[in-house]
Scaffold this active site. Sequence first.
Site, mmCIF file in Angstrom:
data_model
loop_
_atom_site.group_PDB
_atom_site.id
_atom_site.type_symbol
_atom_site.label_atom_id
_atom_site.label_comp_id
_atom_site.label_asym_id
_atom_site.label_seq_id
_atom_site.Cartn_x
_atom_site.Cartn_y
_atom_site.Cartn_z
ATOM 1 N N GLU A 113 21.637 -18.129 63.136
ATOM 2 C CA GLU A 113 22.839 -17.646 63.821
ATOM 3 C C GLU A 113 22.439 -16.628 64.896
ATOM 4 O O GLU A 113 23.111 -16.483 65.908
ATOM 5 C CB GLU A 113 23.842 -17.040 62.832
ATOM 6 C CG GLU A 113 25.269 -17.024 63.378
ATOM 7 C CD GLU A 113 26.317 -16.570 62.368
ATOM 8 O OE1 GLU A 113 26.387 -15.360 62.080
ATOM 9 O OE2 GLU A 113 27.081 -17.408 61.872
ATOM 10 N N GLY A 147 27.715 -9.294 61.348
ATOM 11 C CA GLY A 147 28.006 -9.824 60.014
ATOM 12 C C GLY A 147 26.732 -10.105 59.219
ATOM 13 O O GLY A 147 26.616 -9.743 58.050
ATOM 14 N N ARG A 148 25.750 -10.748 59.862
ATOM 15 C CA ARG A 148 24.525 -11.123 59.134
ATOM 16 C C ARG A 148 23.585 -9.938 58.958
ATOM 17 O O ARG A 148 22.511 -10.084 58.374
ATOM 18 C CB ARG A 148 23.835 -12.298 59.843
ATOM 19 C CG ARG A 148 23.583 -12.090 61.327
ATOM 20 C CD ARG A 148 23.226 -13.390 62.038
ATOM 21 N NE ARG A 148 23.158 -13.219 63.493
ATOM 22 C CZ ARG A 148 24.192 -13.292 64.317
ATOM 23 N NH1 ARG A 148 25.416 -13.503 63.838
ATOM 24 N NH2 ARG A 148 24.042 -13.129 65.618
ATOM 25 N N HIS A 162 7.339 -29.727 43.637
ATOM 26 C CA HIS A 162 7.640 -31.004 42.991
ATOM 27 C C HIS A 162 8.803 -31.694 43.694
ATOM 28 O O HIS A 162 9.487 -32.540 43.101
ATOM 29 C CB HIS A 162 7.929 -30.772 41.509
ATOM 30 C CG HIS A 162 6.750 -30.164 40.819
ATOM 31 N ND1 HIS A 162 5.725 -30.908 40.311
ATOM 32 C CD2 HIS A 162 6.389 -28.863 40.651
ATOM 33 C CE1 HIS A 162 4.795 -30.104 39.813
ATOM 34 N NE2 HIS A 162 5.176 -28.848 40.016
ATOM 35 N N LYS A 182 34.193 -8.823 57.733
ATOM 36 C CA LYS A 182 34.098 -7.886 58.855
ATOM 37 C C LYS A 182 35.399 -7.895 59.658
ATOM 38 O O LYS A 182 35.960 -6.861 59.983
ATOM 39 C CB LYS A 182 32.900 -8.260 59.742
ATOM 40 C CG LYS A 182 32.746 -7.374 60.950
ATOM 41 C CD LYS A 182 31.512 -7.717 61.769
ATOM 42 C CE LYS A 182 31.548 -6.922 63.076
ATOM 43 N NZ LYS A 182 30.444 -7.202 63.970
ATOM 44 N N LYS A 230 35.995 -23.822 64.623
ATOM 45 C CA LYS A 230 37.143 -23.108 64.031
ATOM 46 C C LYS A 230 38.433 -23.536 64.724
ATOM 47 O O LYS A 230 39.456 -23.782 64.086
ATOM 48 C CB LYS A 230 36.985 -21.593 64.228
ATOM 49 C CG LYS A 230 35.966 -20.929 63.325
ATOM 50 C CD LYS A 230 36.085 -19.402 63.477
ATOM 51 C CE LYS A 230 34.889 -18.667 62.932
ATOM 52 N NZ LYS A 230 34.837 -17.263 63.286
ATOM 53 N N GLU A 254 38.535 -19.034 55.764
ATOM 54 C CA GLU A 254 38.091 -19.324 54.386
ATOM 55 C C GLU A 254 38.376 -18.125 53.475
ATOM 56 O O GLU A 254 38.900 -18.258 52.368
ATOM 57 C CB GLU A 254 36.582 -19.600 54.354
ATOM 58 C CG GLU A 254 36.172 -20.918 54.976
ATOM 59 C CD GLU A 254 35.788 -20.782 56.447
ATOM 60 O OE1 GLU A 254 36.311 -19.862 57.122
ATOM 61 O OE2 GLU A 254 34.980 -21.598 56.912
HETATM 62 O O1 F6P Z 1 30.467 -17.894 61.030
HETATM 63 C C1 F6P Z 1 30.639 -16.845 61.903
HETATM 64 C C2 F6P Z 1 30.792 -15.531 61.222
HETATM 65 O O2 F6P Z 1 31.427 -14.710 62.115
HETATM 66 C C3 F6P Z 1 29.490 -14.908 60.734
HETATM 67 O O3 F6P Z 1 28.779 -14.313 61.748
HETATM 68 C C4 F6P Z 1 30.001 -13.958 59.720
HETATM 69 O O4 F6P Z 1 28.985 -13.457 58.906
HETATM 70 C C5 F6P Z 1 31.006 -14.832 59.001
HETATM 71 O O5 F6P Z 1 31.584 -15.605 60.039
HETATM 72 C C6 F6P Z 1 32.059 -14.096 58.237
HETATM 73 O O6 F6P Z 1 32.809 -13.280 59.074
HETATM 74 P P1 F6P Z 1 33.719 -12.130 58.493
HETATM 75 O O7 F6P Z 1 32.850 -11.176 57.776
HETATM 76 O O8 F6P Z 1 34.395 -11.527 59.679
HETATM 77 O O9 F6P Z 1 34.711 -12.770 57.551
#
Ligand code: F6P
Length: 542
Positions: free
Chosen positions: A371, A285-286, A402, A224, A511, A230
């Site tokens: 979240e 995002g979610r 199990h 987003k 972060k 990452e």
């Molecule tokens: O961990 C926080 C967060 O902002 C989530 O809400 C989101 O889904 C994820 O990181 C990834 O964010 P982005 O889509 O901006 O890379």
Amino acid sequence: MTAALNVGALPATTRCDRTPAWTDLQAHFAAAGKGFDLRQAFSVDVLDAAKDNLGAQRFANFSQQAPHVFADLSKNLIDEQAESLLQKLAQQCGLEAHRDAMFAGQPINTTEQRAVMHFLLRQPAQQVGDKPQPWHDALAQVHSTLSSMLAYAEQVRADESITDIVNIGIGGSDLGPQMAVLALAEFSIPGKRFHFVSNVDGHELAGVLSQLDANKTLFLVASKTFTTPETMINALSAKRWFEAQIGVGAASKIARHFAALTTNLAGAQAFGISTTFGFWDWVGGRYSLMSAIGLPLAISIGAAGFKEFLAGAHAMDEHFRTAPAARNLPIRLGLLDVWYRNFHGFSSRSLAPYHSALQRLPAYLQQLEMESNGKRVDRSGAALPYGTAPVLWGEPGSNGQHAYFQMLHQGTDVVPLEFVAVKNASHSLPGHHEKLLANVLAQAQALMLGQSDAGGHRHFPGNRPSTLLLLDELTPASLGALIALQEHRVFVSGAIWSINSFDQWGVELGKVLAKDVEARLASGDVNGLDASTAGMLQKMRA
Ligand code: F6P
């Protein structure tokens, strides 16, 4: 477009613990809720003693059909009085006004001054004569992006030279597409493999890259913000790998082998990706699976399948928006969550999808619930005196039986369990599906009934609650509806708790500290650190 539409002031809401219904619920819990016994509840009411099973009235009252999902809530620790008080709680908190504010595009994500309009992602295009809506322009953008994204998906599907699609993203930019591609693998185009890389741990990316031929691979960089560390390092490493593999002429091939799914189109361009599909800051995002973030799913199941997926979610949106509260499934589930968390004091909920294709559903719903509602302050920033999001966890059944079901049956804590089952199997192996469904029913029965045994070790206390959500078939439409159901149920509990379910400030501190620690790992500077962090950092460098 701007974050919030100009649609007037937010409706007034009341914090749940300041309502008369909250006090009444406390009294009802003390009088009848605490000692409620499911076995007894099923033993008393009979619709027609001559032909009905015991508890037929209870089953009729506490079960319902919603779009694509039938829900049995009757094996929960709830009676009619509690449900009616919970409905009053919803009224007194202003739940329906808050829901309507979301559907009107008001900026209910107040800490970021943003509208919350993931429902628009599955809203059919406006027709001539439809009532004008404040989000009219946003909807036009949704449909124009959807058309280009689906056309692109069809182009990739038709391109036999692309055999591997690699989604690079994390959190909402990974969990949703991964869960849905797996869930709908039955509908997937043959000849294409889907990979999901999320972790900053290079083992994951290296493992995927080792299986790929650069000439046959499409990388989708999903983020987003297009700033998530990452995803940025994974995308950079993937691009470097691609350039090294292709050698001369790699630059001219990036447009064909990389696409970005993001609200930050400028960021994607600056990174060197020119094929982009956008979305908007009013999609959390979610909550983004039905935006451009869903491209892996669209490639997998095709444009028609993706449209069915959206239609299933839209049907559930309409149910949530218009069904009377007493027969509104997201409202009933959200209120049950409040009853368990704040009156029974249960701090966890387990999810057991009895369909192996739904293996990533618990992980997806974990982000959605925790979240969104893992917050300790109300919308005004004041600390809350009551519990909010439960810990959500689970694994597909019958595997869980199990592993950890022992604790659900005989442990000291009561953990409400939510089963998701699918009536019709899509395989033809004899015997399996009957056994699977028998296990769902038997587990719910065993949790409720328990078993007496003087010896102690074989004693099952019973009276343990469960919900059963039943889909006729696992299809794009039923999955869409199931997802929207869960989104709205999280909305309901968050609204009752007076929290902003649509920000996530709690992920920021880690972060920031990671940046500092990364620099210290390189330099060895441990000045000012606590002894534990300093000691472990030095061990890692030694
Ligand atoms: O961990 C926080 C967060 O902002 C989530 O809400 C989101 O889904 C994820 O990181 C990834 O964010 P982005 O889509 O901006 O890379």
